[in-house]
Design a protein around this motif. Structure first.
Motif, PDB file in Angstrom:
ATOM      1  N   THR A 164       0.814  -1.219   0.000  1.00 21.73           N
ATOM      2  CA  THR A 164       0.000   0.000   0.000  1.00 21.73           C
ATOM      3  C   THR A 164       0.844   1.263   0.000  1.00 21.73           C
ATOM      4  O   THR A 164       0.552   2.223  -0.721  1.00 21.73           O
ATOM      5  CB  THR A 164      -0.933   0.016   1.230  1.00 21.73           C
ATOM      6  OG1 THR A 164      -1.723  -1.175   1.239  1.00 21.73           O
ATOM      7  CG2 THR A 164      -1.850   1.227   1.204  1.00 21.73           C
ATOM      8  N   LEU A 165       1.908   1.272   0.793  1.00 19.98           N
ATOM      9  CA  LEU A 165       2.673   2.501   0.993  1.00 19.98           C
ATOM     10  C   LEU A 165       3.829   2.646   0.004  1.00 19.98           C
ATOM     11  O   LEU A 165       4.232   3.765  -0.314  1.00 19.98           O
ATOM     12  CB  LEU A 165       3.219   2.529   2.426  1.00 19.98           C
ATOM     13  CG  LEU A 165       3.296   3.914   3.096  1.00 19.98           C
ATOM     14  CD1 LEU A 165       1.909   4.509   3.198  1.00 19.98           C
ATOM     15  CD2 LEU A 165       3.920   3.790   4.475  1.00 19.98           C
ATOM     16  N   GLY A 166       4.361   1.523  -0.486  1.00 21.26           N
ATOM     17  CA  GLY A 166       5.506   1.586  -1.392  1.00 21.26           C
ATOM     18  C   GLY A 166       5.306   2.516  -2.571  1.00 21.26           C
ATOM     19  O   GLY A 166       6.165   3.375  -2.849  1.00 21.26           O
ATOM     20  N   PRO A 167       4.171   2.411  -3.320  1.00 22.25           N
ATOM     21  CA  PRO A 167       3.979   3.305  -4.473  1.00 22.25           C
ATOM     22  C   PRO A 167       3.904   4.782  -4.103  1.00 22.25           C
ATOM     23  O   PRO A 167       4.176   5.642  -4.949  1.00 22.25           O
ATOM     24  CB  PRO A 167       2.646   2.819  -5.054  1.00 22.25           C
ATOM     25  CG  PRO A 167       2.538   1.391  -4.624  1.00 22.25           C
ATOM     26  CD  PRO A 167       3.148   1.361  -3.259  1.00 22.25           C
ATOM     27  N   LEU A 168       3.554   5.094  -2.848  1.00 24.77           N
ATOM     28  CA  LEU A 168       3.449   6.494  -2.436  1.00 24.77           C
ATOM     29  C   LEU A 168       4.820   7.125  -2.203  1.00 24.77           C
ATOM     30  O   LEU A 168       4.923   8.344  -2.064  1.00 24.77           O
ATOM     31  CB  LEU A 168       2.609   6.612  -1.159  1.00 24.77           C
ATOM     32  CG  LEU A 168       1.178   6.075  -1.241  1.00 24.77           C
ATOM     33  CD1 LEU A 168       0.445   6.307   0.073  1.00 24.77           C
ATOM     34  CD2 LEU A 168       0.411   6.731  -2.390  1.00 24.77           C
ATOM     35  N   LEU A 169       5.862   6.312  -2.155  1.00 18.45           N
ATOM     36  CA  LEU A 169       7.218   6.836  -1.976  1.00 18.45           C
ATOM     37  C   LEU A 169       7.900   7.114  -3.310  1.00 18.45           C
ATOM     38  O   LEU A 169       9.035   7.592  -3.336  1.00 18.45           O
ATOM     39  CB  LEU A 169       8.070   5.837  -1.188  1.00 18.45           C
ATOM     40  CG  LEU A 169       7.673   5.604   0.273  1.00 18.45           C
ATOM     41  CD1 LEU A 169       8.485   4.469   0.862  1.00 18.45           C
ATOM     42  CD2 LEU A 169       7.868   6.862   1.092  1.00 18.45           C
ATOM     43  N   ALA A 170       7.233   6.805  -4.409  1.00 20.31           N
ATOM     44  CA  ALA A 170       7.856   6.895  -5.728  1.00 20.31           C
ATOM     45  C   ALA A 170       8.181   8.340  -6.107  1.00 20.31           C
ATOM     46  O   ALA A 170       7.647   9.298  -5.533  1.00 20.31           O
ATOM     47  CB  ALA A 170       6.944   6.284  -6.782  1.00 20.31           C
ATOM     48  N   LEU A 171       9.067   8.471  -7.093  1.00 22.52           N
ATOM     49  CA  LEU A 171       9.398   9.787  -7.629  1.00 22.52           C
ATOM     50  C   LEU A 171       8.160  10.475  -8.171  1.00 22.52           C
ATOM     51  O   LEU A 171       7.303   9.831  -8.789  1.00 22.52           O
ATOM     52  CB  LEU A 171      10.408   9.652  -8.778  1.00 22.52           C
ATOM     53  CG  LEU A 171      11.860   9.330  -8.445  1.00 22.52           C
ATOM     54  CD1 LEU A 171      12.609   9.011  -9.724  1.00 22.52           C
ATOM     55  CD2 LEU A 171      12.517  10.478  -7.715  1.00 22.52           C
TER      56      LEU A 171
END
Length: 259
Positions: free
Chosen positions: A88-95
């Protein structure tokens, strides 16, 4: 019992490479992107960890490449809960996507092999292991990552993966440099090749090739820096998610460089 917590600042740098003040800015960014949403979107189902601990869990997972059964107990949650946090949170850290870029900005693109045991996307490549080919583009001036392509089979040539990964569309309209493996993409600037008859290149072409190699080599330290996050050395999750992880790691790598 929770062993690691973002509330204790001494845990932040070893697992993220960020200073506590930088980590707090990252948490605010994730919150603005919807990181505080209820778990799985179900009313009444709250996360067991607060947002800073969830961000720390994702960063620690990328940095150490521990399994879910190892990373979960460190944060006092089950391995399935740790898996949900990362998904859930991984994609929110993307560039963040680059909306405006100077038209004369030079990009440098190169591919790197990400080892993964998943055979549905990976293929046996030149490192004799099942891997995916991940295309990464940096800004030649700042050496920061500006685009990441979708993962492709590791036995595919860079010249093909450049088109099939979608990174060519992300770099459209900008000058792009690469090594000789990208021959066949006319918009990419590559070194001059020796004539088919085996004769030597003219001196002026040799000089240009030397300059080209000097500039193009700037992408190598960036790729090496990203692979300090051990998950990019042996990627165990679904191979198609490696581009999202690489984009998030690039974002963290930028913050570290900004320090």
């Amino acid at each position: 019992m929770q062993v690691i917590s973002a509330a204790r600042s001494e845990w932040i740098f070893p697992f993220t490479g960020l200073q506590p003040v930088q980590f707090r800015r990252l948490v605010r960014l994730v919150a603005e992107r919807g990181g505080d949403a209820i778990a799985d979107g179900r009313p009444g189902r709250q996360w067991a960890l607060d947002l800073p601990d969830r961000v720390l869990l994702v960063a620690a997972y990328w940095r150490t490449n521990l399994t879910m059964r190892q990373i979960g107990p460190l944060f006092g949650v089950s391995h399935s809960a740790a898996h949900r946090v990362i998904d859930t949170l991984g994609p929110l850290l993307a560039l963040a996507p680059v909306r405006r870029r100077p038209v004369d900005q030079i990009a440098i693109v190169d591919g790197t092999l990400i080892r993964t045991p998943e055979h549905r996307l990976a293929a046996r490549s030149k490192n004799y292991r099942y891997s995916t080919n991940l295309q990464v583009a940096i800004d030649a001036s700042t050496r920061l990552v500006i685009a990441v392509g979708d993962s492709q089979p590791g036995n595919s040539n860079d010249t093909v993966v450049y088109r099939t990964s979608g990174i060519d569309q992300k770099l459209a309209g900008r000058p792009v440099m690469a090594d000789g493996a990208y021959r066949g993409n006319p918009e990419v600037i590559i070194p001059y090749r020796k004539p088919a008859d085996g004769s030597d290149l003219p001196a002026w072409k040799e000089d240009l090739n030397t300059q080209h190699r000097t500039v193009r080599a700037r992408v190598e330290p960036t790729l090496a820096g990203m692979k300090c996050w051990k998950i990019l050395r042996d990627y165990r999750p679904a191979a198609h998610t490696s581009a999202d992880a690489a984009s998030g790691i690039a974002n963290l790598h930028h913050i570290v460089l900004a320090r």
